[in-house]
Design a protein around this motif. Structure first.
Motif, PDB file in Angstrom:
ATOM      1  N   VAL A 172       0.773  -1.206   0.073  1.00  0.00           N
ATOM      2  CA  VAL A 172      -0.002   0.116  -0.149  1.00  0.00           C
ATOM      3  C   VAL A 172       0.893   1.325  -0.132  1.00  0.00           C
ATOM      4  O   VAL A 172       1.703   1.575   1.075  1.00  0.00           O
ATOM      5  CB  VAL A 172      -0.902  -0.195   1.199  1.00  0.00           C
ATOM      6  CG1 VAL A 172      -1.714   1.192   1.191  1.00  0.00           C
ATOM      7  CG2 VAL A 172      -1.688  -1.384   1.405  1.00  0.00           C
ATOM      8  N   VAL A 173       0.824   2.170  -0.954  1.00  0.00           N
ATOM      9  CA  VAL A 173       1.616   3.456  -1.314  1.00  0.00           C
ATOM     10  C   VAL A 173       0.768   4.452  -1.320  1.00  0.00           C
ATOM     11  O   VAL A 173      -0.118   4.538  -2.147  1.00  0.00           O
ATOM     12  CB  VAL A 173       2.581   3.165  -2.435  1.00  0.00           C
ATOM     13  CG1 VAL A 173       3.460   4.266  -2.868  1.00  0.00           C
ATOM     14  CG2 VAL A 173       3.113   1.799  -2.378  1.00  0.00           C
ATOM     15  N   PRO A 174       1.109   5.561  -0.324  1.00  0.00           N
ATOM     16  CA  PRO A 174       0.306   6.857  -0.423  1.00  0.00           C
ATOM     17  C   PRO A 174       0.777   7.539  -1.866  1.00  0.00           C
ATOM     18  O   PRO A 174       1.949   7.438  -2.112  1.00  0.00           O
ATOM     19  CB  PRO A 174       0.649   7.476   0.574  1.00  0.00           C
ATOM     20  CG  PRO A 174       2.212   7.104   1.001  1.00  0.00           C
ATOM     21  CD  PRO A 174       2.119   5.549   0.512  1.00  0.00           C
ATOM     22  N   LEU A 175      -0.095   8.394  -2.383  1.00  0.00           N
ATOM     23  CA  LEU A 175       0.034   9.304  -3.323  1.00  0.00           C
ATOM     24  C   LEU A 175       0.012  10.614  -3.262  1.00  0.00           C
ATOM     25  O   LEU A 175      -0.865  10.923  -2.430  1.00  0.00           O
ATOM     26  CB  LEU A 175      -0.767   8.850  -4.834  1.00  0.00           C
ATOM     27  CG  LEU A 175      -0.736   7.206  -5.247  1.00  0.00           C
ATOM     28  CD1 LEU A 175      -1.918   7.305  -6.560  1.00  0.00           C
ATOM     29  CD2 LEU A 175       0.363   6.925  -5.504  1.00  0.00           C
ATOM     30  N   SER A 176       0.918  11.609  -3.572  1.00  0.00           N
ATOM     31  CA  SER A 176       0.757  12.891  -3.280  1.00  0.00           C
ATOM     32  C   SER A 176      -0.493  13.344  -4.083  1.00  0.00           C
ATOM     33  O   SER A 176      -0.762  12.912  -5.028  1.00  0.00           O
ATOM     34  CB  SER A 176       2.020  13.733  -3.950  1.00  0.00           C
ATOM     35  OG  SER A 176       3.242  13.323  -3.422  1.00  0.00           O
ATOM     36  N   GLY A 177      -1.163  14.130  -3.342  1.00  0.00           N
ATOM     37  CA  GLY A 177      -2.739  14.597  -3.739  1.00  0.00           C
ATOM     38  C   GLY A 177      -3.734  13.842  -3.064  1.00  0.00           C
ATOM     39  O   GLY A 177      -4.921  14.301  -3.144  1.00  0.00           O
ATOM     40  N   GLY A 178      -3.497  12.861  -2.267  1.00  0.00           N
ATOM     41  CA  GLY A 178      -4.613  12.142  -1.391  1.00  0.00           C
ATOM     42  C   GLY A 178      -4.959  10.862  -2.081  1.00  0.00           C
ATOM     43  O   GLY A 178      -5.942  10.303  -1.395  1.00  0.00           O
ATOM     44  N   GLY A 179      -4.208  10.255  -2.834  1.00  0.00           N
ATOM     45  CA  GLY A 179      -4.460   8.876  -3.334  1.00  0.00           C
ATOM     46  C   GLY A 179      -3.817   7.834  -2.915  1.00  0.00           C
ATOM     47  O   GLY A 179      -3.088   7.975  -1.910  1.00  0.00           O
ATOM     48  N   LEU A 180      -4.096   6.733  -3.305  1.00  0.00           N
ATOM     49  CA  LEU A 180      -3.637   5.676  -2.835  1.00  0.00           C
ATOM     50  C   LEU A 180      -3.105   4.468  -4.009  1.00  0.00           C
ATOM     51  O   LEU A 180      -3.866   4.584  -4.890  1.00  0.00           O
ATOM     52  CB  LEU A 180      -4.324   4.705  -1.647  1.00  0.00           C
ATOM     53  CG  LEU A 180      -4.784   5.258  -0.531  1.00  0.00           C
ATOM     54  CD1 LEU A 180      -5.840   4.749   0.085  1.00  0.00           C
ATOM     55  CD2 LEU A 180      -3.521   5.097   0.445  1.00  0.00           C
ATOM     56  N   GLN A 181      -2.189   3.648  -3.765  1.00  0.00           N
ATOM     57  CA  GLN A 181      -1.987   2.674  -4.929  1.00  0.00           C
ATOM     58  C   GLN A 181      -1.723   1.307  -4.288  1.00  0.00           C
ATOM     59  O   GLN A 181      -1.223   1.141  -2.969  1.00  0.00           O
ATOM     60  CB  GLN A 181      -0.555   3.242  -5.544  1.00  0.00           C
ATOM     61  CG  GLN A 181      -0.070   2.160  -6.856  1.00  0.00           C
ATOM     62  CD  GLN A 181       0.971   3.185  -7.409  1.00  0.00           C
ATOM     63  OE1 GLN A 181       0.643   4.487  -8.047  1.00  0.00           O
ATOM     64  NE2 GLN A 181       2.049   2.356  -7.683  1.00  0.00           N
ATOM     65  N   LEU A 182      -2.285   0.389  -4.743  1.00  0.00           N
ATOM     66  CA  LEU A 182      -2.194  -0.985  -4.461  1.00  0.00           C
ATOM     67  C   LEU A 182      -1.222  -1.844  -5.433  1.00  0.00           C
ATOM     68  O   LEU A 182      -1.519  -1.548  -6.590  1.00  0.00           O
ATOM     69  CB  LEU A 182      -3.378  -1.661  -4.272  1.00  0.00           C
ATOM     70  CG  LEU A 182      -4.726  -0.972  -3.314  1.00  0.00           C
ATOM     71  CD1 LEU A 182      -5.721  -1.718  -3.345  1.00  0.00           C
ATOM     72  CD2 LEU A 182      -3.943  -1.033  -1.997  1.00  0.00           C
ATOM     73  N   GLU A 183      -0.249  -2.479  -5.021  1.00  0.00           N
ATOM     74  CA  GLU A 183       0.479  -2.932  -5.798  1.00  0.00           C
ATOM     75  C   GLU A 183       0.761  -4.400  -5.559  1.00  0.00           C
ATOM     76  O   GLU A 183       1.096  -4.921  -4.045  1.00  0.00           O
ATOM     77  CB  GLU A 183       2.081  -2.274  -5.726  1.00  0.00           C
ATOM     78  CG  GLU A 183       2.102  -0.678  -5.794  1.00  0.00           C
ATOM     79  CD  GLU A 183       3.449  -0.328  -5.623  1.00  0.00           C
ATOM     80  OE1 GLU A 183       3.595   1.187  -5.800  1.00  0.00           O
ATOM     81  OE2 GLU A 183       4.319  -1.000  -5.192  1.00  0.00           O
ATOM     82  N   TRP A 184       0.874  -5.366  -6.334  1.00  0.00           N
ATOM     83  CA  TRP A 184       1.121  -6.781  -6.488  1.00  0.00           C
ATOM     84  C   TRP A 184       2.236  -7.260  -7.236  1.00  0.00           C
ATOM     85  O   TRP A 184       2.201  -6.825  -8.509  1.00  0.00           O
ATOM     86  CB  TRP A 184       0.054  -7.505  -6.621  1.00  0.00           C
ATOM     87  CG  TRP A 184      -1.357  -7.469  -5.714  1.00  0.00           C
ATOM     88  CD1 TRP A 184      -1.601  -8.369  -4.657  1.00  0.00           C
ATOM     89  CD2 TRP A 184      -2.424  -6.724  -5.589  1.00  0.00           C
ATOM     90  NE1 TRP A 184      -2.626  -8.083  -4.017  1.00  0.00           N
ATOM     91  CE2 TRP A 184      -3.099  -6.935  -4.746  1.00  0.00           C
ATOM     92  CE3 TRP A 184      -2.690  -5.494  -6.530  1.00  0.00           C
ATOM     93  CZ2 TRP A 184      -4.131  -6.265  -4.368  1.00  0.00           C
ATOM     94  CZ3 TRP A 184      -3.855  -4.687  -6.049  1.00  0.00           C
ATOM     95  CH2 TRP A 184      -4.492  -5.220  -5.073  1.00  0.00           C
ATOM     96  N   GLU A 185       3.179  -8.130  -6.843  1.00  0.00           N
ATOM     97  CA  GLU A 185       4.226  -8.405  -7.959  1.00  0.00           C
ATOM     98  C   GLU A 185       4.121 -10.044  -7.816  1.00  0.00           C
ATOM     99  O   GLU A 185       4.431 -10.538  -6.625  1.00  0.00           O
ATOM    100  CB  GLU A 185       5.572  -7.874  -7.530  1.00  0.00           C
ATOM    101  CG  GLU A 185       5.649  -6.493  -8.054  1.00  0.00           C
ATOM    102  CD  GLU A 185       6.942  -5.898  -7.465  1.00  0.00           C
ATOM    103  OE1 GLU A 185       7.212  -4.693  -7.080  1.00  0.00           O
ATOM    104  OE2 GLU A 185       7.889  -6.680  -7.340  1.00  0.00           O
ATOM    105  N   ILE A 186       4.236 -10.662  -9.024  1.00  0.00           N
ATOM    106  CA  ILE A 186       4.402 -12.306  -8.928  1.00  0.00           C
ATOM    107  C   ILE A 186       5.391 -12.488 -10.023  1.00  0.00           C
ATOM    108  O   ILE A 186       4.759 -12.387 -11.214  1.00  0.00           O
ATOM    109  CB  ILE A 186       2.958 -12.939  -9.078  1.00  0.00           C
ATOM    110  CG1 ILE A 186       2.287 -12.838  -7.864  1.00  0.00           C
ATOM    111  CG2 ILE A 186       3.332 -14.474  -9.163  1.00  0.00           C
ATOM    112  CD1 ILE A 186       0.787 -13.348  -7.952  1.00  0.00           C
ATOM    113  N   GLY A 187       6.706 -12.947  -9.799  1.00  0.00           N
ATOM    114  CA  GLY A 187       7.332 -13.230 -10.886  1.00  0.00           C
ATOM    115  C   GLY A 187       7.670 -11.907 -11.820  1.00  0.00           C
ATOM    116  O   GLY A 187       7.952 -10.873 -11.331  1.00  0.00           O
TER     117      GLY A 187
END
Lengths: 132, 182
Positions: free
Chosen positions: B115-130
């Protein structure tokens, strides 16, 4: 989208610095990598021209922030527009613009900067929310 | 979430093998949660002691969702100007959208996102597989976009209109076949 012009006074070899919050760096990777989220912002991505400032000035009020670096020419090669935006606090301030709504960078630009940016000042958080 | 954190004052066994947590909120009300083997299952936020009925609501069961919500809550506690460029913390709109994605997606077993915050008030959800990675960009106004990246290929991106579309992106992330998203 307003037509933005690249500022040619910013040479391609100029290094650009951006302060990055600890939560925007993937500390669980070795070496740590900056998340695309660090550049995913509207209304221009704030950076500073390294040759026109110092790390001490850039971080003097933000001791918990890391700093990442990438070259102006690389950002332009991805299609980003660079414009000077000096402020009283930071005369070396520049905005990096992308093609999406409100000047956001597209995924290719975000991924490119994430992969290419180097962490030159590393400030791991006391507690990483993404490390359980 | 705050109320769930208070479920400490009493716990005991249930007949089906779970655990009951009860917290006294006031002289007239208490909160109850029932924990099953897979995690917190049902909760009644506030029940009057006398003559009240529990309003049972299902809560997160999947461990990956529980972990994701914990990570999200830590990010939501960021202060004003957390990014040093004047950003507000994640907006309620973005936060609620992220929670809705995590609770509504019908996937029992998966990885917890970064879970990563974004400047401006947003959010980012990230997944990595291989070699594949999936990002969900939740902007401050609730706009939801995805980005899929596979090493050696150009990233693809688009807007998400229905949360069910996220499930397809999960399948792409797991699939060894040609990308089906976007």
């Amino acid at each position: 989208m307003p037509e933005r012009q690249n500022d040619e006074s910013i040479g391609n070899s100029e290094r650009l610095w951006r302060r990055v919050h600890p939560y925007q760096i993937k500390w669980t990777l070795n070496p740590p990598v900056v998340s695309t989220g660090a550049f995913n912002t509207a209304d221009g991505v704030s950076v500073s021209i390294a040759s026109e400032t110092t790390l001490e000035l850039l971080t003097q009020n933000y001791s918990e922030q890391s700093v990442v670096e990438f070259q102006a020419g690389y950002a332009r090669s991805l299609g980003c527009i660079l414009q000077r935006d000096p402020t009283p606090e930071d005369p070396a301030h520049v905005l990096v613009w992308g093609p999406k709504a409100r000047g956001r960078l597209n995924s290719k630009q975000l991924d490119g900067l994430s992969c290419n940016a180097v962490i030159i000042l590393s400030k791991p958080p006391p507690s990483d929310p993404n490390k359980d | 979430m705050t109320q769930r954190q208070q479920f400490i004052s009493y716990k005991g066994p249930t007949m089906s093998g779970g655990t009951v947590f009860v917290e006294t909120l006031s002289s007239n009300t208490f909160a109850t949660a029932v924990s099953s083997g897979s995690g917190l299952t049902f909760a009644a936020p506030s029940v009057p002691r006398q003559g009240g009925y529990a309003q049972w609501i299902p809560v997160l069961q999947s461990q990956w969702k529980i972990t994701a919500i914990k990570r999200l809550n830590k990010v939501l506690s960021l202060p004003q100007n957390w990014d040093s460029y004047g950003s507000c913390p994640p907006t309620n709109t973005a936060a609620n959208k992220a929670k809705r994605i995590l609770t509504d997606i019908d996937v029992e077993y998966f990885l917890a996102p970064r879970v990563v915050p974004l400047s401006g008030g947003g959010l980012q959800l990230e997944w990595e597989i291989g070699p594949r990675s999936l990002e969900l960009h939740i902007y401050e106004d609730g706009l939801l976009e995805f980005s899929t990246i596979e090493r050696g290929h150009d990233p693809k991106e688009g807007e998400i209109y229905v949360i069910d579309e996220v499930r397809q992106l999960f399948l792409w992330l797991l699939s060894p076949e040609e990308q089906v998203a976007a």
